[in-house]
Design an enzyme around this catalytic site. Structure first.
Site, PDB file in Angstrom:
ATOM      1  CE  LYS A   1      -4.379  -1.931   0.387  1.00  0.00           C
ATOM      2  NZ  LYS A   1      -4.537  -3.394   1.384  1.00  0.00           N
TER       3      LYS A   1
ATOM      4  CD  GLU B   1     -10.396   3.225   0.323  1.00  0.00           C
ATOM      5  OE1 GLU B   1     -10.709   4.971   0.577  1.00  0.00           O
ATOM      6  OE2 GLU B   1      -9.733   2.571  -0.489  1.00  0.00           O
TER       7      GLU B   1
ATOM      8  CB  SER C   1      -0.181  -7.838  -1.086  1.00  0.00           C
ATOM      9  OG  SER C   1      -1.299  -9.269  -0.664  1.00  0.00           O
TER      10      SER C   1
END
Ligand SMILES: *Cc1c(COP(=O)(O)O)cnc(C)c1O
Length: 403
Positions: A90, A112, A378
């Protein structure tokens, strides 16, 4: 030749576009007109490149997983996004978007979050750039990812609990869009995946494409060929997958396998497998596949993994499924848990629950010994320890996972 890139109007085949309320129209248009110019400028490239290297810790390693490879009879390389600052892919996206927000003169950031990884990555870059940050998070997710809520608050962000729907990612996104509608002039909305109105899906894919750029180079160094036989990643909205595929989309020899969250199974009524269960519709500003009932009401999704618990999917993935460029496999909660334990015990790496869904694909595919398989990890499993411990204790009483 077929292209998998977004077109001028913001579509991938029939999917995508920008379906936003009138009040956001100017904001979104401003973004559409400026994002490519900014992202490709040398000033942006320089600052972004430095931050990725010195702050996020890139390049992330491409690790040859010897014991996992032996188990599955092929050559498995893990792309270690779990080793990035803040623990997932991210940060690649939030670093890029905060630079864009600054460039556009915005003074307030909203985001969000589902599992909290995007919230933490947003709160982190806001601390770095001295910008106020408001994060919307479903109450259910706040309970199951408590340590990330505490991190966001420590970083100075305001975390707002969302109590509509089943209080997860979809509901948090609705609230963030509502906030954006009230504050279009000064607020920049950092969307956390390849979802939302154009240009977000393309912008986020470009910012995550650092992953596939590195894979190509690292594979070339390690195997003397830049292209793998298989790429495997998990899909919530689809950003780590889009980043993993980006430089390989036009290479037909590279097979693409993406994992959706099956929950209790696709026909159980408790699932988040949007490609399998979705129909075409509009969600959060894009025309894509959406889990919905006969009246077009959104079906509440379910997954053990908060980061995959979403009833939509990025328009690029709807298109990759439509054209059959990528195969989408549904991986259930139990299969993901098992895959997480397996990686932990075979390689000493505790993956995020989301990433465990990608690993859950390995025993659904028959590989040849010479196949080079790249799996994107991830994120790391720290945030999921409570879930793992609970499942572990249950398994210890009726051992099937750990044998
Ligand atoms: C957010 C998240 C995901 C799901 O989001 P994508 O946009 O599909 O990548 C997957 N893994 C981790 C670790 C995450 O934090």
């Amino acid at each position: 030749m077929k292209t998998y890139q977004v077109n001028q109007q913001g579509y991938y085949g029939p999917y995508g576009g920008a379906y936003v309320p009138e009040i956001l129209h100017r904001c979104v248009e401003e973004l559409q007109n400026s994002y490519v110019k900014v992202l490709e400028s040398s000033a942006f490239q320089k600052e972004y490149g430095q931050l990725l290297r010195d702050y996020a810790g890139r390049p992330s390693p491409l690790y040859y997983a010897r014991r996992l490879s032996e188990k599955y009879g092929c050559k498995i390389y893990l792309k270690r996004e779990d080793l990035n600052h803040t623990g997932s892919h991210k940060i690649n996206n939030t670093l890029g978007q905060i630079l864009l927000a600054k460039h556009m003169g915005k003074t307030r950031i909203i985001a969000e979050t589902g599992a909290g990884q995007h919230g933490v990555a947003s709160a982190t870059v806001c601390a770095l750039m001295d910008m106020p940050c408001v994060v919307y998070m479903g109450k259910t997710d706040m309970e199951r990812q408590r340590s990330n809520v505490e991190k966001m608050r420590l970083l100075g962000a305001t975390v707002i609990p969302v109590t509509s729907g089943n209080m997860t990612l979809k509901d948090a996104t609705n609230e963030a869009i509502r906030d954006w509608c009230c504050n279009p002039a000064d607020t920049y909305y950092i969307i956390g995946s390849v979802v939302g109105p154009h240009p977000y899906p393309d912008m986020v894919a470009r910012l995550q494409s650092i992953i596939s750029g590195e894979i190509r180079q690292q594979l070339n160094e390690k195997t003397e060929r830049p292209e793998p036989d298989y790429l495997i990643a998990c899909v919530g909205g689809g950003s780590n997958a889009a980043g993993t595929l980006y430089h390989f989309l036009e290479k037909p020899n590279v097979k693409i396998i993406l994992a959706e969250a099956g929950g209790f199974g696709i026909s159980s009524g408790m699932s988040a497998a949007t490609i399998h269960l979705g129909r075409e519709g509009i969600l959060h500003g894009a025309y894509t596949l959406v889990m919905q009932d006969e009246d077009g009401q959104i079906t509440e999704p379910y997954s053990i993994s908060a980061g995959l618990d979403y009833p939509g999917i990025g328009p690029v993935h709807a298109y990759l499924s439509h054209t059959k460029r990528a195969a989408f496999l549904s991986v259930n909660d139990e299969e993901a848990l098992q895959a997480a334990y397996e990686l932990t015990r075979l390689e000493g790496i505790i993956p995020a629950l989301e990433s465990a869904h990608a690993l859950g694909c390995l025993n659904k595919v028959t590989f040849k010994p010479e196949d080079v398989v790249v799996v994107t990890i991830s994120g790391r499993g720290d945030k999921d320890m409570e879930t793992y411990i609970q499942a572990f204790n249950k398994q210890a009483k009726t051992p099937t996972v750990l044998s």
